[in-house]
Design a protein around this motif. Structure first.
Motif, PDB file in Angstrom:
ATOM      1  N   THR A   1       0.821  -1.207   0.000  1.00  0.00           N
ATOM      2  CA  THR A   1       0.000   0.000   0.000  1.00  0.00           C
ATOM      3  C   THR A   1       0.859   1.263   0.000  1.00  0.00           C
ATOM      4  O   THR A   1       1.911   1.291   0.641  1.00  0.00           O
ATOM      5  CB  THR A   1      -0.950   0.021   1.220  1.00  0.00           C
ATOM      6  N   THR A   2       0.396   2.267  -0.699  1.00  0.00           N
ATOM      7  CA  THR A   2       1.115   3.543  -0.759  1.00  0.00           C
ATOM      8  C   THR A   2       0.631   4.518   0.322  1.00  0.00           C
ATOM      9  O   THR A   2       1.066   5.669   0.356  1.00  0.00           O
ATOM     10  CB  THR A   2       0.914   4.217  -2.141  1.00  0.00           C
ATOM     11  N   LYS A   3      -0.243   4.051   1.190  1.00  0.00           N
ATOM     12  CA  LYS A   3      -0.751   4.889   2.275  1.00  0.00           C
ATOM     13  C   LYS A   3       0.407   5.431   3.125  1.00  0.00           C
ATOM     14  O   LYS A   3       1.439   4.779   3.269  1.00  0.00           O
ATOM     15  CB  LYS A   3      -1.676   4.037   3.153  1.00  0.00           C
ATOM     16  N   GLN A 225      -1.192 -10.863   5.636  1.00  0.00           N
ATOM     17  CA  GLN A 225      -1.854  -9.643   5.143  1.00  0.00           C
ATOM     18  C   GLN A 225      -2.868  -9.123   6.164  1.00  0.00           C
ATOM     19  O   GLN A 225      -3.007  -7.906   6.338  1.00  0.00           O
ATOM     20  CB  GLN A 225      -2.525  -9.920   3.800  1.00  0.00           C
ATOM     21  N   ILE A 226      -3.552 -10.028   6.812  1.00  0.00           N
ATOM     22  CA  ILE A 226      -4.525  -9.616   7.845  1.00  0.00           C
ATOM     23  C   ILE A 226      -3.796  -8.891   8.977  1.00  0.00           C
ATOM     24  O   ILE A 226      -4.253  -7.841   9.458  1.00  0.00           O
ATOM     25  CB  ILE A 226      -5.294 -10.849   8.402  1.00  0.00           C
ATOM     26  N   LEU A 227      -2.657  -9.441   9.394  1.00  0.00           N
ATOM     27  CA  LEU A 227      -1.893  -8.822  10.482  1.00  0.00           C
ATOM     28  C   LEU A 227      -1.427  -7.408  10.119  1.00  0.00           C
ATOM     29  O   LEU A 227      -1.479  -6.490  10.947  1.00  0.00           O
ATOM     30  CB  LEU A 227      -0.670  -9.694  10.819  1.00  0.00           C
ATOM     31  N   LEU A 228      -0.985  -7.240   8.881  1.00  0.00           N
ATOM     32  CA  LEU A 228      -0.485  -5.926   8.455  1.00  0.00           C
ATOM     33  C   LEU A 228      -1.638  -4.934   8.322  1.00  0.00           C
ATOM     34  O   LEU A 228      -1.537  -3.782   8.775  1.00  0.00           O
ATOM     35  CB  LEU A 228       0.295  -6.060   7.138  1.00  0.00           C
ATOM     36  N   ALA A 229      -2.744  -5.380   7.740  1.00  0.00           N
ATOM     37  CA  ALA A 229      -3.909  -4.498   7.591  1.00  0.00           C
ATOM     38  C   ALA A 229      -4.430  -4.082   8.965  1.00  0.00           C
ATOM     39  O   ALA A 229      -4.807  -2.918   9.173  1.00  0.00           O
ATOM     40  CB  ALA A 229      -5.004  -5.208   6.793  1.00  0.00           C
ATOM     41  N   TRP A 230      -4.435  -5.018   9.900  1.00  0.00           N
ATOM     42  CA  TRP A 230      -4.884  -4.719  11.270  1.00  0.00           C
ATOM     43  C   TRP A 230      -4.040  -3.589  11.864  1.00  0.00           C
ATOM     44  O   TRP A 230      -4.583  -2.612  12.388  1.00  0.00           O
ATOM     45  CB  TRP A 230      -4.788  -5.986  12.130  1.00  0.00           C
ATOM     46  N   GLY A 231      -2.716  -3.698  11.769  1.00  0.00           N
ATOM     47  CA  GLY A 231      -1.839  -2.670  12.325  1.00  0.00           C
ATOM     48  C   GLY A 231      -2.095  -1.308  11.701  1.00  0.00           C
ATOM     49  O   GLY A 231      -2.250  -0.308  12.397  1.00  0.00           O
ATOM     50  N   ILE A 232      -2.166  -1.280  10.388  1.00  0.00           N
ATOM     51  CA  ILE A 232      -2.347   0.004   9.688  1.00  0.00           C
ATOM     52  C   ILE A 232      -3.716   0.602  10.027  1.00  0.00           C
ATOM     53  O   ILE A 232      -3.829   1.802  10.288  1.00  0.00           O
ATOM     54  CB  ILE A 232      -2.161  -0.180   8.166  1.00  0.00           C
ATOM     55  N   GLN A 233      -4.743  -0.238  10.074  1.00  0.00           N
ATOM     56  CA  GLN A 233      -6.079   0.289  10.410  1.00  0.00           C
ATOM     57  C   GLN A 233      -6.154   0.726  11.876  1.00  0.00           C
ATOM     58  O   GLN A 233      -6.932   1.616  12.223  1.00  0.00           O
ATOM     59  CB  GLN A 233      -7.170  -0.726  10.062  1.00  0.00           C
ATOM     60  N   LYS A 234      -5.335   0.127  12.735  1.00  0.00           N
ATOM     61  CA  LYS A 234      -5.289   0.570  14.133  1.00  0.00           C
ATOM     62  C   LYS A 234      -4.619   1.951  14.231  1.00  0.00           C
ATOM     63  O   LYS A 234      -4.841   2.675  15.195  1.00  0.00           O
ATOM     64  CB  LYS A 234      -4.484  -0.414  14.992  1.00  0.00           C
ATOM     65  N   ALA A 250       3.643 -10.118  -1.478  1.00  0.00           N
ATOM     66  CA  ALA A 250       2.337 -10.375  -0.846  1.00  0.00           C
ATOM     67  C   ALA A 250       2.078  -9.385   0.289  1.00  0.00           C
ATOM     68  O   ALA A 250       0.950  -8.896   0.455  1.00  0.00           O
ATOM     69  CB  ALA A 250       2.278 -11.815  -0.320  1.00  0.00           C
ATOM     70  N   ASN A 251       3.109  -9.075   1.046  1.00  0.00           N
ATOM     71  CA  ASN A 251       2.941  -8.157   2.181  1.00  0.00           C
ATOM     72  C   ASN A 251       2.570  -6.742   1.735  1.00  0.00           C
ATOM     73  O   ASN A 251       2.014  -5.961   2.502  1.00  0.00           O
ATOM     74  CB  ASN A 251       4.222  -8.108   3.027  1.00  0.00           C
ATOM     75  N   TRP A 252       2.889  -6.420   0.502  1.00  0.00           N
ATOM     76  CA  TRP A 252       2.602  -5.093  -0.057  1.00  0.00           C
ATOM     77  C   TRP A 252       1.150  -4.944  -0.499  1.00  0.00           C
ATOM     78  O   TRP A 252       0.616  -3.843  -0.587  1.00  0.00           O
ATOM     79  CB  TRP A 252       3.544  -4.864  -1.243  1.00  0.00           C
ATOM     80  N   GLN A 253       0.499  -6.080  -0.779  1.00  0.00           N
ATOM     81  CA  GLN A 253      -0.840  -6.064  -1.406  1.00  0.00           C
ATOM     82  C   GLN A 253      -1.951  -5.825  -0.379  1.00  0.00           C
ATOM     83  O   GLN A 253      -2.672  -6.747  -0.016  1.00  0.00           O
ATOM     84  CB  GLN A 253      -1.097  -7.370  -2.170  1.00  0.00           C
ATOM     85  N   LEU A 254      -2.079  -4.599   0.056  1.00  0.00           N
ATOM     86  CA  LEU A 254      -3.065  -4.288   1.094  1.00  0.00           C
ATOM     87  C   LEU A 254      -4.099  -3.274   0.601  1.00  0.00           C
ATOM     88  O   LEU A 254      -4.913  -2.781   1.380  1.00  0.00           O
ATOM     89  CB  LEU A 254      -2.342  -3.730   2.336  1.00  0.00           C
ATOM     90  N   ASP A 255      -4.054  -2.963  -0.696  1.00  0.00           N
ATOM     91  CA  ASP A 255      -5.005  -1.985  -1.230  1.00  0.00           C
ATOM     92  C   ASP A 255      -6.247  -2.671  -1.799  1.00  0.00           C
ATOM     93  O   ASP A 255      -6.202  -3.819  -2.218  1.00  0.00           O
ATOM     94  CB  ASP A 255      -4.340  -1.151  -2.333  1.00  0.00           C
ATOM     95  N   GLY A 256      -7.356  -1.924  -1.800  1.00  0.00           N
ATOM     96  CA  GLY A 256      -8.581  -2.415  -2.425  1.00  0.00           C
ATOM     97  C   GLY A 256      -9.410  -3.315  -1.526  1.00  0.00           C
ATOM     98  O   GLY A 256     -10.399  -3.900  -1.969  1.00  0.00           O
ATOM     99  N   TRP A 257      -9.019  -3.471  -0.295  1.00  0.00           N
ATOM    100  CA  TRP A 257      -9.805  -4.255   0.658  1.00  0.00           C
ATOM    101  C   TRP A 257      -9.469  -3.758   2.057  1.00  0.00           C
ATOM    102  O   TRP A 257      -8.443  -3.109   2.255  1.00  0.00           O
ATOM    103  CB  TRP A 257      -9.483  -5.754   0.555  1.00  0.00           C
ATOM    104  N   GLU A 258     -10.328  -4.016   3.003  1.00  0.00           N
ATOM    105  CA  GLU A 258      -9.986  -3.676   4.388  1.00  0.00           C
ATOM    106  C   GLU A 258     -10.732  -4.550   5.372  1.00  0.00           C
ATOM    107  O   GLU A 258     -11.678  -5.253   5.009  1.00  0.00           O
ATOM    108  CB  GLU A 258     -10.209  -2.190   4.663  1.00  0.00           C
ATOM    109  N   LEU A 259     -10.290  -4.497   6.593  1.00  0.00           N
ATOM    110  CA  LEU A 259     -10.942  -5.251   7.658  1.00  0.00           C
ATOM    111  C   LEU A 259     -12.143  -4.451   8.157  1.00  0.00           C
ATOM    112  O   LEU A 259     -12.087  -3.224   8.221  1.00  0.00           O
ATOM    113  CB  LEU A 259      -9.964  -5.467   8.819  1.00  0.00           C
ATOM    114  N   SER A 260     -13.215  -5.161   8.509  1.00  0.00           N
ATOM    115  CA  SER A 260     -14.373  -4.472   9.091  1.00  0.00           C
ATOM    116  C   SER A 260     -14.079  -4.176  10.564  1.00  0.00           C
ATOM    117  O   SER A 260     -13.166  -4.749  11.156  1.00  0.00           O
ATOM    118  CB  SER A 260     -15.609  -5.354   8.989  1.00  0.00           C
ATOM    119  N   GLU A 261     -14.882  -3.279  11.135  1.00  0.00           N
ATOM    120  CA  GLU A 261     -14.778  -2.982  12.573  1.00  0.00           C
ATOM    121  C   GLU A 261     -14.855  -4.263  13.386  1.00  0.00           C
ATOM    122  O   GLU A 261     -14.157  -4.434  14.393  1.00  0.00           O
ATOM    123  CB  GLU A 261     -15.937  -2.061  13.005  1.00  0.00           C
ATOM    124  N   GLU A 262     -15.736  -5.135  12.908  1.00  0.00           N
ATOM    125  CA  GLU A 262     -15.946  -6.392  13.636  1.00  0.00           C
ATOM    126  C   GLU A 262     -14.695  -7.285  13.574  1.00  0.00           C
ATOM    127  O   GLU A 262     -14.297  -7.879  14.585  1.00  0.00           O
ATOM    128  CB  GLU A 262     -17.132  -7.114  12.989  1.00  0.00           C
TER     129      GLU A 262
END
Ligand code: A2P
Length: 292
Positions: A1-3, A225-234, A250-262
């Motif tokens: 992700t380029t975020k 990927q879930i672990l990385l997305a979790w950290g960034i969304q936190k 694979a670790n870079w591919q975090l765009d176009g999807w996200e984890l829900s609040e749940e």
């Protein structure tokens, strides 16, 4: 992700950086080059990792202009009383004229003549006073700390010689060591957190965690990927280490999807606690319990 995340200096730090702790010198050049080719623009190293030279080689081999890359390195414990020499050495190793972020690796000055001893008469607050001066030299664009809990941050921020609030505190962060109090404390002070060992490091017990695996399956993503997305969304940047090109990709591919609040709540409620990096090898204690 380029975020990116905005720091208290106004600088933007890329949300994902390539970690290089435990990356052997002979592997890290290729890893850095591959990461930059994939799109990473943030590389995290340290004098203590013994691979700054090869990290620099990877950067140059990539052909990506230096100014497009966020480069972090760290002041090693036995160098606390020699900050100007320490940064000079790192810059020479890296083959660059500046770093984007210079971190105090640990809140512990070690006696260079006896690594089992704390350096007498030299506190990390003295080190920070010296690091602050580097901002005027152009050799470092931002300064920060690493492995600071709330207790040591309070001591630093409350010292009259502290004129610059650290831009970043880099600490171990993953669902087995989530540090919510430290995160809230740092956020309230304008200090950005960066997470090392975001995957739980080599042999991670998180890879077999049921909660993470069920979310990964549902999303069609990997646990990593879930672990990385979790950290960034936190709200913190993540520094996954890999020397394997397909895992770096694979670790870079975090765009176009996200984890829900749940999903995030489920990950937050993982109970199992573990730490990859303790302070037993240091001459003094630097961690004083969860978040402290
Ligand atoms: P490798 O370098 O062989 O890929 P952390 O970032 O938490 O320190 O974790 C790094 C560890 O996880 C390393 O052992 C690394 O091994 C491994 N790793 C990194 N990315 C992945 C991935 N996407 N899938 C599986 N293992 C990974």
């Amino acid at each position: 992700t380029t975020k990116t995340f905005k720091l208290n200096t106004g600088a933007a730090i890329p949300a994902i950086g390539l970690g290089t702790w435990q990356s052997a010198p002979n592997e890290v050049k290729d890893a850095v080059q591959a990461a930059l080719a994939i799109g990473y623009r943030h590389i995290d190293t340290a004098f203590a990792y013994g691979n700054e030279k090869e990290v620099g080689e990877g950067i140059r081999a990539s052909g990506v202009p230096r100014e497009q890359i966020w480069l972090t390195t760290k002041l090693d414990n036995p160098w606390h009383k020699r900050v100007p020499e320490a940064i000079e050495r790192s810059l020479e190793n890296l083959g660059t004229s500046y770093v984007d972020l210079y971190l105090m690796h640990w809140p512990c000055s070690t006696d260079p003549n006896n690594l089992k001893k704390h350096l007498e008469g030299w506190d990390f607050v003295d080190t920070w006073r010296e690091m602050q001066k580097l901002l005027d030299t152009g050799k470092v664009r931002n300064i920060g700390v690493s492995n600071f809990g709330i207790r040591n941050l309070e001591r630093l921020l409350n010292d009259p010689s502290c004129k610059v609030v650290p831009a970043v505190n880099q600490v171990e962060l993953h669902p087995g060591n989530p540090s919510p109090k430290l995160f809230n404390y740092c956020t309230s002070k304008g200090i950005h957190l960066s997470g090392y060992s975001p995957l739980g490091s080599a042999g991670s017990p998180l890879y077999s965690n049921e909660t993470l695996n069920s979310i990964a399956k549902e999303k069609g993503r990997t646990v990593q990927q879930i672990l990385l997305a979790w950290g960034i969304q936190k709200g913190w940047s993540v520094l996954p280490k890999s020397v394997n090109k397909s895992r770096i990709e694979a670790n870079w591919q975090l765009d176009g999807w996200e984890l829900s609040e749940e999903d995030i709540k489920k990950i937050d409620s993982i109970k199992e606690r573990f730490k990859v990096c303790d302070d037993a090898w240091l001459p003094i204690k630097v961690f004083f319990g969860d978040d402290e």
